[in-house]
Design a protein around this motif. Structure first.
Motif, PDB file in Angstrom:
ATOM      1  N   GLN A  96       0.469  -1.614   0.137  1.00 24.85           N
ATOM      2  CA  GLN A  96      -0.181   0.372   0.348  1.00 24.85           C
ATOM      3  C   GLN A  96       0.668   1.151   0.474  1.00 24.85           C
ATOM      4  O   GLN A  96       0.875   2.273  -1.021  1.00 24.85           O
ATOM      5  N   ARG A  97       1.863   1.207   0.941  1.00 25.64           N
ATOM      6  CA  ARG A  97       2.964   2.491   1.245  1.00 25.64           C
ATOM      7  C   ARG A  97       3.643   2.157  -0.119  1.00 25.64           C
ATOM      8  O   ARG A  97       3.388   3.654  -1.324  1.00 25.64           O
ATOM      9  N   LEU A  98       3.461   1.777  -1.151  1.00 21.97           N
ATOM     10  CA  LEU A  98       4.259   2.032  -2.287  1.00 21.97           C
ATOM     11  C   LEU A  98       3.836   2.354  -3.702  1.00 21.97           C
ATOM     12  O   LEU A  98       3.657   3.172  -4.284  1.00 21.97           O
ATOM     13  N   ALA A  99       2.481   1.636  -3.921  1.00 25.69           N
ATOM     14  CA  ALA A  99       1.445   2.070  -4.817  1.00 25.69           C
ATOM     15  C   ALA A  99       0.710   3.083  -4.477  1.00 25.69           C
ATOM     16  O   ALA A  99       0.594   3.954  -5.521  1.00 25.69           O
ATOM     17  N   VAL A 100       0.553   4.179  -3.385  1.00 23.06           N
ATOM     18  CA  VAL A 100       0.680   4.851  -3.002  1.00 23.06           C
ATOM     19  C   VAL A 100       1.093   6.442  -3.010  1.00 23.06           C
ATOM     20  O   VAL A 100       0.787   7.548  -3.742  1.00 23.06           O
TER      21      VAL A 100
ATOM     22  N   GLY B 169       8.254  -8.139  -1.217  1.00 18.88           N
ATOM     23  CA  GLY B 169       7.773  -9.005  -0.850  1.00 18.88           C
ATOM     24  C   GLY B 169       7.752  -8.434   0.650  1.00 18.88           C
ATOM     25  O   GLY B 169       6.561  -8.395   1.218  1.00 18.88           O
ATOM     26  N   MET B 170       8.997  -9.404   1.880  1.00 19.55           N
ATOM     27  CA  MET B 170       8.409  -8.388   3.366  1.00 19.55           C
ATOM     28  C   MET B 170       9.143  -7.265   2.871  1.00 19.55           C
ATOM     29  O   MET B 170       9.444  -6.653   4.073  1.00 19.55           O
ATOM     30  N   GLU B 171      10.332  -6.918   2.371  1.00 23.04           N
ATOM     31  CA  GLU B 171      11.204  -5.973   1.840  1.00 23.04           C
ATOM     32  C   GLU B 171      10.441  -5.536   0.058  1.00 23.04           C
ATOM     33  O   GLU B 171      10.335  -6.274   0.055  1.00 23.04           O
ATOM     34  N   TYR B 172      11.647  -4.314  -0.037  1.00 23.93           N
ATOM     35  CA  TYR B 172      11.249  -4.218  -1.409  1.00 23.93           C
ATOM     36  C   TYR B 172      12.541  -4.549  -2.061  1.00 23.93           C
ATOM     37  O   TYR B 172      13.148  -4.980  -1.727  1.00 23.93           O
ATOM     38  N   ARG B 173      11.521  -4.895  -3.305  1.00 22.77           N
ATOM     39  CA  ARG B 173      12.883  -5.793  -4.089  1.00 22.77           C
ATOM     40  C   ARG B 173      12.978  -4.466  -5.324  1.00 22.77           C
ATOM     41  O   ARG B 173      12.160  -3.749  -5.849  1.00 22.77           O
ATOM     42  N   ASP B 174      14.046  -4.096  -5.942  1.00 15.63           N
ATOM     43  CA  ASP B 174      14.412  -3.580  -7.734  1.00 15.63           C
ATOM     44  C   ASP B 174      13.440  -4.391  -8.368  1.00 15.63           C
ATOM     45  O   ASP B 174      13.665  -5.660  -8.109  1.00 15.63           O
ATOM     46  N   VAL B 175      13.508  -3.642  -9.645  1.00 14.78           N
ATOM     47  CA  VAL B 175      12.747  -4.174 -10.705  1.00 14.78           C
ATOM     48  C   VAL B 175      13.465  -5.879 -11.215  1.00 14.78           C
ATOM     49  O   VAL B 175      12.755  -6.772 -11.842  1.00 14.78           O
ATOM     50  N   ASP B 176      15.191  -5.332 -10.884  1.00 12.99           N
ATOM     51  CA  ASP B 176      15.721  -6.779 -12.247  1.00 12.99           C
ATOM     52  C   ASP B 176      15.401  -7.422 -10.443  1.00 12.99           C
ATOM     53  O   ASP B 176      15.006  -9.185 -11.547  1.00 12.99           O
TER      54      ASP B 176
ATOM     55  N   CYS C  33       5.102   8.377 -14.072  1.00 12.70           N
ATOM     56  CA  CYS C  33       5.234   8.798 -13.163  1.00 12.70           C
ATOM     57  C   CYS C  33       7.081  10.024 -12.847  1.00 12.70           C
ATOM     58  O   CYS C  33       6.980  11.022 -12.652  1.00 12.70           O
ATOM     59  N   GLY C  34       6.997  10.353 -14.645  1.00 13.41           N
ATOM     60  CA  GLY C  34       8.413  10.785 -15.292  1.00 13.41           C
ATOM     61  C   GLY C  34       9.632  10.228 -14.712  1.00 13.41           C
ATOM     62  O   GLY C  34      10.422  11.289 -14.424  1.00 13.41           O
ATOM     63  N   GLN C  35       9.341   9.679 -14.009  1.00  8.06           N
ATOM     64  CA  GLN C  35      10.732   8.878 -13.227  1.00  8.06           C
ATOM     65  C   GLN C  35      10.667   7.604 -13.092  1.00  8.06           C
ATOM     66  O   GLN C  35       9.671   7.088 -13.066  1.00  8.06           O
ATOM     67  N   ASP C  36      11.642   6.628 -12.507  1.00  9.11           N
ATOM     68  CA  ASP C  36      11.734   5.822 -12.532  1.00  9.11           C
ATOM     69  C   ASP C  36      11.544   5.044 -11.432  1.00  9.11           C
ATOM     70  O   ASP C  36      11.810   5.669 -10.522  1.00  9.11           O
ATOM     71  N   VAL C  37      10.202   4.259 -11.489  1.00  8.52           N
ATOM     72  CA  VAL C  37       9.220   3.981 -10.373  1.00  8.52           C
ATOM     73  C   VAL C  37      10.072   2.970  -9.007  1.00  8.52           C
ATOM     74  O   VAL C  37       9.158   3.941  -8.134  1.00  8.52           O
ATOM     75  N   GLY C  38      11.461   3.102  -9.496  1.00 15.07           N
ATOM     76  CA  GLY C  38      11.835   2.502  -9.097  1.00 15.07           C
ATOM     77  C   GLY C  38      12.615   2.768  -7.566  1.00 15.07           C
ATOM     78  O   GLY C  38      12.919   2.914  -6.942  1.00 15.07           O
ATOM     79  N   GLU C  39      13.176   4.230  -7.991  1.00 19.50           N
ATOM     80  CA  GLU C  39      13.005   5.683  -7.051  1.00 19.50           C
ATOM     81  C   GLU C  39      12.474   5.460  -5.856  1.00 19.50           C
ATOM     82  O   GLU C  39      12.975   6.445  -5.472  1.00 19.50           O
ATOM     83  N   LEU C  40      11.463   5.272  -5.800  1.00 19.87           N
ATOM     84  CA  LEU C  40      10.520   5.743  -4.998  1.00 19.87           C
ATOM     85  C   LEU C  40      10.564   5.377  -3.786  1.00 19.87           C
ATOM     86  O   LEU C  40       9.137   5.130  -2.796  1.00 19.87           O
ATOM     87  N   LEU C  41      11.275   3.876  -4.253  1.00 23.92           N
ATOM     88  CA  LEU C  41      11.233   2.511  -3.181  1.00 23.92           C
ATOM     89  C   LEU C  41      11.613   2.875  -1.714  1.00 23.92           C
ATOM     90  O   LEU C  41      13.213   4.047  -1.830  1.00 23.92           O
TER      91      LEU C  41
END
Ligand code: SAM
Length: 340
Positions: A193-197, A296-303, A332-340
């Motif tokens: 939820q935090r990441l989706a928001v 997962g239980m932690e965030y993971r990068d896209v790769d 987003c105008g930026q890599d979504v991974g940067e929001l992690l």
């Protein structure tokens, strides 16, 4: 629990809008699963559906259904509420013995034939009053007051106050707990939820319309079906549970389409899922599915997320995930991974 339907006879568009609305709301609040109204009234349907959306419940309304049509598909015991009937206290035990009850309420004069058709003609006091009061009290008797314990899972939660009004946004973790989801699933849902928001906020800043409530609630509930199973069948289980809880369709769709980066028809068949495709389509569905992949239980990068999906579901699924990442990053105008 007895299944209760209410049939509203004699609804007049020019006179009964308000009182039929109240009859429907009483039916919904006090334990019925549906109201069926003889006269077609789309405005009435909209009002009731709007209350469902905001306050929850799988209560349904249908209008423009004649008594004959209704009876063809519904054979519950008919309880006609009328001041001329038998006192409710005398017959309620008998009525409670049925699994399925249809409460029939009138507005204008109810034709005499209904007195014969009804399995019970029941009076809530032998004085003339109102269908709203008669229905409310009858449902109270019928459910033995049990309507008070029914839970509603709408977006708004009313916090009872001695003075004043307090309405808060619902924390859907409560529903996950009630359904029986393990704590780890709830913790995971909070992260998703935090990441989706964060993704939705980023996209909205760029002027794209995103329904934040759907993202928030959908993200929290995407794994609702894990209350029942941890394998892929948590998807159909989640759909059924969400429908039982009366959650809006758009949330049910998020649950249906969150797994992997979508599951196409052929994959669904291989996995043994009920036939159909499970591909995210709306922006809200994509945001939740992707936030889930990056969590997962932690965030993971896209790769790492793509690699994990490649192992579980193959190259095509991983390709879809990467494509979704590009699509959302562009919005987003930026890599979504940067929001992690
Ligand atoms: N004059 C109408 C008739 O003969 O049926 C009564 C109309 S009343 C305003 C509308 C509805 O309220 C009735 O059809 C009945 O379902 C319900 N109602 C009113 N008083 C009731 C009572 N004492 N007990 C049970 N139902 C009642």
């Amino acid at each position: 629990m007895v299944a209760i339907s209410v049939y509203r006879y004699g609804h007049r568009l020019n006179r009964d809008k308000r009182i039929t609305t109240h009859t429907a709301l009483v039916a919904r609040a006090f334990g019925a699963r549906e109201i069926v109204v003889d006269t077609r009234d789309e405005g009435l349907e909209d009002t009731v559906r709007d209350v469902n959306e905001r306050f929850g419940n799988d209560f349904s309304i249908e209008t423009g259904v004649s008594w004959q049509q209704f009876r063809r598909r519904h054979d519950g015991a008919v309880v006609h509420l009328t001041m001329y009937g038998q006192p409710v206290g005398e017959v309620i035990d008998d009525i409670q013995g049925h699994d399925d009850v249809v409460a029939l309420v009138g507005s204008q004069k109810v034709p005499g034939r209904f007195y014969g058709i009804a399995d019970y003609n029941v009076a809530v006091g032998n004085q003339p009053h109102s269908e709203v009061a008669a229905l409310a009290l009858f449902l109270h008797f019928l459910t033995d007051g049990g309507w008070q314990h029914r839970r509603f899972y709408g977006i708004h939660r009313v916090v009872p106050q001695r003075h004043g009004k307090k309405v808060v946004e619902r924390d859907y973790a409560e529903l996950l707990r009630d359904a029986g989801c393990p704590p780890a699933v709830i913790e995971h849902a909070r992260r998703v939820q935090r990441l989706a928001v964060a993704i939705a906020t980023c996209i909205r800043r760029r002027g794209v319309d995103v329904d934040m409530a759907t993202v928030k609630i959908g993200a929290m509930l995407h794994d609702l079906g894990r209350a029942e199973t941890q394998d892929i069948m948590h998807v159909p289980a989640g759909i059924s549970l969400a429908q039982e809880y009366g959650l809006p369709d758009k949330i049910v769709r998020v649950i249906e389409r969150h797994a992997g980066a979508g599951i196409d028809r052929a994959e669904a068949e291989k996995l043994g899922l009920p036939p159909g495709d499970y591909m995210p389509r709306t922006i809200e569905e994509k945001i939740v599915a992707h936030a889930d992949n990056l969590t997962g239980m932690e965030y993971r990068d896209v790769d790492a997320a793509a690699e994990k999906l490649r192992e579980a579901a193959g190259e095509m699924a991983a390709g879809r995930l990467l494509q979704m990442h590009r699509e959302l990053s562009e919005l987003c105008g930026q890599d979504v991974g940067e929001l992690l």
